[in-house]
Scaffold this motif. Structure first.
Motif, PDB file in Angstrom:
ATOM      1  N   PHE A 104       0.870  -1.171   0.000  1.00 21.37           N
ATOM      2  CA  PHE A 104       0.000   0.000   0.000  1.00 21.37           C
ATOM      3  C   PHE A 104       0.906   1.219   0.000  1.00 21.37           C
ATOM      4  CE2 PHE A 104      -2.634   3.355   1.738  1.00 21.37           C
ATOM      5  CZ  PHE A 104      -3.758   3.219   0.946  1.00 21.37           C
ATOM      6  N   ASN A 105       1.058   1.845  -1.152  1.00 21.78           N
ATOM      7  CA  ASN A 105       2.058   2.888  -1.321  1.00 21.78           C
ATOM      8  C   ASN A 105       1.496   4.301  -1.282  1.00 21.78           C
ATOM      9  OD1 ASN A 105       4.178   1.032  -1.618  1.00 21.78           O
ATOM     10  ND2 ASN A 105       3.523   0.653  -3.714  1.00 21.78           N
ATOM     11  N   GLU A 106       0.348   4.472  -0.709  1.00 21.64           N
ATOM     12  CA  GLU A 106      -0.244   5.790  -0.624  1.00 21.64           C
ATOM     13  C   GLU A 106      -0.001   6.370   0.763  1.00 21.64           C
ATOM     14  OE1 GLU A 106      -4.541   7.802  -1.554  1.00 21.64           O
ATOM     15  OE2 GLU A 106      -4.135   5.817  -2.331  1.00 21.64           O
ATOM     16  N   PHE A 107       0.347   7.646   0.832  1.00 23.91           N
ATOM     17  CA  PHE A 107       0.552   8.292   2.118  1.00 23.91           C
ATOM     18  C   PHE A 107      -0.788   8.437   2.826  1.00 23.91           C
ATOM     19  CE2 PHE A 107       0.757  12.110   4.772  1.00 23.91           C
ATOM     20  CZ  PHE A 107       1.785  11.749   5.619  1.00 23.91           C
ATOM     21  N   ILE A 108      -0.853   8.038   4.078  1.00 18.54           N
ATOM     22  CA  ILE A 108      -2.076   8.127   4.870  1.00 18.54           C
ATOM     23  C   ILE A 108      -2.041   9.437   5.637  1.00 18.54           C
ATOM     24  CG2 ILE A 108      -3.437   7.064   6.701  1.00 18.54           C
ATOM     25  CD1 ILE A 108      -1.997   4.395   5.860  1.00 18.54           C
ATOM     26  N   GLU A 118     -14.225  -2.973  14.780  1.00 20.25           N
ATOM     27  CA  GLU A 118     -12.781  -3.176  14.710  1.00 20.25           C
ATOM     28  C   GLU A 118     -12.273  -2.936  13.292  1.00 20.25           C
ATOM     29  OE1 GLU A 118     -11.099  -6.385  17.099  1.00 20.25           O
ATOM     30  OE2 GLU A 118     -13.115  -6.713  17.905  1.00 20.25           O
ATOM     31  N   THR A 119     -12.617  -1.740  12.794  1.00 17.82           N
ATOM     32  CA  THR A 119     -12.276  -1.320  11.450  1.00 17.82           C
ATOM     33  C   THR A 119     -11.613   0.045  11.511  1.00 17.82           C
ATOM     34  OG1 THR A 119     -14.184  -2.514  10.577  1.00 17.82           O
ATOM     35  CG2 THR A 119     -13.240  -0.832   9.156  1.00 17.82           C
ATOM     36  N   ILE A 120     -10.602   0.232  10.690  1.00 13.73           N
ATOM     37  CA  ILE A 120      -9.913   1.515  10.599  1.00 13.73           C
ATOM     38  C   ILE A 120     -10.332   2.189   9.300  1.00 13.73           C
ATOM     39  CG2 ILE A 120      -7.669   2.646  10.433  1.00 13.73           C
ATOM     40  CD1 ILE A 120      -6.537   0.187  11.951  1.00 13.73           C
ATOM     41  N   TYR A 121     -10.741   3.434   9.405  1.00 14.33           N
ATOM     42  CA  TYR A 121     -11.070   4.264   8.246  1.00 14.33           C
ATOM     43  C   TYR A 121      -9.959   5.293   8.110  1.00 14.33           C
ATOM     44  CZ  TYR A 121     -15.654   2.150   8.500  1.00 14.33           C
ATOM     45  OH  TYR A 121     -16.674   1.246   8.518  1.00 14.33           O
ATOM     46  N   PHE A 122      -9.525   5.544   6.876  1.00 14.23           N
ATOM     47  CA  PHE A 122      -8.426   6.489   6.692  1.00 14.23           C
ATOM     48  C   PHE A 122      -8.508   7.181   5.349  1.00 14.23           C
ATOM     49  CE2 PHE A 122      -6.894   2.444   5.100  1.00 14.23           C
ATOM     50  CZ  PHE A 122      -6.160   2.767   3.971  1.00 14.23           C
ATOM     51  N   VAL A 123      -7.783   8.290   5.251  1.00 20.05           N
ATOM     52  CA  VAL A 123      -7.700   9.073   4.024  1.00 20.05           C
ATOM     53  C   VAL A 123      -6.338   8.824   3.411  1.00 20.05           C
ATOM     54  CG1 VAL A 123      -7.683  11.389   3.034  1.00 20.05           C
ATOM     55  CG2 VAL A 123      -9.232  10.858   4.919  1.00 20.05           C
ATOM     56  N   TYR A 131     -10.686   5.114   2.700  1.00 19.93           N
ATOM     57  CA  TYR A 131     -10.483   3.676   2.708  1.00 19.93           C
ATOM     58  C   TYR A 131     -10.904   3.095   4.053  1.00 19.93           C
ATOM     59  CZ  TYR A 131      -7.201   4.528  -1.159  1.00 19.93           C
ATOM     60  OH  TYR A 131      -6.610   4.892  -2.339  1.00 19.93           O
ATOM     61  N   ARG A 132     -11.017   1.778   4.072  1.00 15.29           N
ATOM     62  CA  ARG A 132     -11.158   1.069   5.341  1.00 15.29           C
ATOM     63  C   ARG A 132     -10.353  -0.215   5.264  1.00 15.29           C
ATOM     64  NH1 ARG A 132     -17.264  -0.568   4.773  1.00 15.29           N
ATOM     65  NH2 ARG A 132     -16.997  -1.911   2.991  1.00 15.29           N
ATOM     66  N   VAL A 133      -9.905  -0.656   6.445  1.00 14.59           N
ATOM     67  CA  VAL A 133      -9.170  -1.901   6.565  1.00 14.59           C
ATOM     68  C   VAL A 133      -9.510  -2.493   7.925  1.00 14.59           C
ATOM     69  CG1 VAL A 133      -7.064  -0.871   7.528  1.00 14.59           C
ATOM     70  CG2 VAL A 133      -6.902  -2.992   6.218  1.00 14.59           C
ATOM     71  N   ASP A 134      -9.545  -3.795   7.994  1.00 13.76           N
ATOM     72  CA  ASP A 134      -9.792  -4.468   9.262  1.00 13.76           C
ATOM     73  C   ASP A 134      -8.662  -4.135  10.234  1.00 13.76           C
ATOM     74  OD1 ASP A 134     -11.593  -6.766  10.438  1.00 13.76           O
ATOM     75  OD2 ASP A 134      -9.515  -7.218  11.004  1.00 13.76           O
ATOM     76  N   ALA A 135      -8.986  -3.951  11.503  1.00 11.14           N
ATOM     77  CA  ALA A 135      -7.977  -3.598  12.503  1.00 11.14           C
ATOM     78  C   ALA A 135      -6.913  -4.679  12.671  1.00 11.14           C
ATOM     79  CB  ALA A 135      -8.640  -3.304  13.846  1.00 11.14           C
ATOM     80  N   SER A 136      -7.202  -5.891  12.231  1.00 10.27           N
ATOM     81  CA  SER A 136      -6.194  -6.948  12.291  1.00 10.27           C
ATOM     82  C   SER A 136      -5.286  -6.932  11.066  1.00 10.27           C
ATOM     83  CB  SER A 136      -6.867  -8.310  12.430  1.00 10.27           C
ATOM     84  OG  SER A 136      -7.642  -8.599  11.285  1.00 10.27           O
ATOM     85  N   GLY A 137      -5.597  -6.076  10.098  1.00 10.81           N
ATOM     86  CA  GLY A 137      -4.790  -5.960   8.887  1.00 10.81           C
ATOM     87  C   GLY A 137      -5.545  -6.434   7.666  1.00 10.81           C
ATOM     88  N   GLY A 138      -4.867  -6.478   6.556  1.00 16.45           N
ATOM     89  CA  GLY A 138      -5.486  -6.927   5.317  1.00 16.45           C
ATOM     90  C   GLY A 138      -5.352  -5.892   4.225  1.00 16.45           C
ATOM     91  N   VAL A 139      -6.105  -6.105   3.175  1.00 17.15           N
ATOM     92  CA  VAL A 139      -6.093  -5.220   2.020  1.00 17.15           C
ATOM     93  C   VAL A 139      -7.169  -4.157   2.214  1.00 17.15           C
ATOM     94  CG1 VAL A 139      -6.406  -5.090  -0.477  1.00 17.15           C
ATOM     95  CG2 VAL A 139      -5.297  -7.094   0.543  1.00 17.15           C
ATOM     96  N   PRO A 140      -6.806  -2.873   2.097  1.00 17.39           N
ATOM     97  CA  PRO A 140      -7.809  -1.826   2.278  1.00 17.39           C
ATOM     98  C   PRO A 140      -8.781  -1.752   1.105  1.00 17.39           C
ATOM     99  CG  PRO A 140      -5.672  -0.870   1.798  1.00 17.39           C
ATOM    100  CD  PRO A 140      -5.464  -2.339   1.900  1.00 17.39           C
TER     101      PRO A 140
END
Length: 180
Positions: A104-108, A118-123, A131-140
């Motif tokens: 994931f090469n985009e600056f957050i 248990e989900t992370i939302y980010f710009v 975007y969103r990604v599971d708090a345990s990790g994975g593909v956004p």
């Protein structure tokens, strides 16, 4: 206000900081050109603990506390790798959730945590999308294409995500249901 807290607040005001709290503790990231660290303290500023010290190139620019699951999330650079990291509330068990060395090469630029899902939302800065990604990790997943998003905030109880549209100068709303 105690003299110690007043002095601490004056010092913090001179640095770029991000603050998150839970019922009994305050978590602060502070960074400047010379230093970066993550602190935990009582709500009155006493009993400061340094969870992560300044070691170049270590930068922490965002923080979120998940009291429900006893986790701390950091938007940081550790060992030259930029991303979102998770640790226990005492700073132990630090691990990447989403890091630029994992493809994931985009600056957050900003993030928040939905503690119920248990989900992370980010710009992401490259396209300004949300975007969103599971708090345990994975593909956004991209959940909203927004060329000028600059910030997000989750209301877990109402299943809503607020975001700032920099071009329009407005705070907008997305509903993020459990089925999403």
């Amino acid at each position: 206000m105690s003299a110690r807290l007043a002095v601490f607040l004056a010092v913090v005001a001179t640095l770029s900081t991000t603050v998150a709290s839970r019922a009994d503790k305050l978590y602060v990231t502070e960074f400047s050109d010379a230093a970066s660290r993550v602190l935990r303290m009582n709500l009155d500023g006493s009993m400061q603990e340094e969870l992560f010290a300044s070691l170049s190139p270590r930068v922490a620019s965002g923080i979120a506390v998940d009291s429900r699951n006893a986790k701390l999330y950091l938007l940081a650079i550790f060992g030259g790798v930029d991303g979102i990291y998770q640790s226990n509330l005492d700073g132990s068990a630090l691990r990447p959730v989403l890091a630029d060395d994992a493809g994931f090469n985009e600056f957050i630029s900003d993030f928040d945590v939905d503690t119920r899902k248990e989900t992370i939302y980010f710009v992401g800065d490259l396209f300004g999308s949300i975007y969103r990604v599971d708090a345990s990790g994975g593909v956004p997943d991209v959940i909203h294409l927004a060329a000028d998003a600059v910030g997000v905030a989750v209301d877990s109880k109402r299943e809503q995500l607020y975001w700032i549209d920099a071009r329009a100068g407005a705070v907008l709303l997305l509903t993020v249901t459990r089925e999403d």
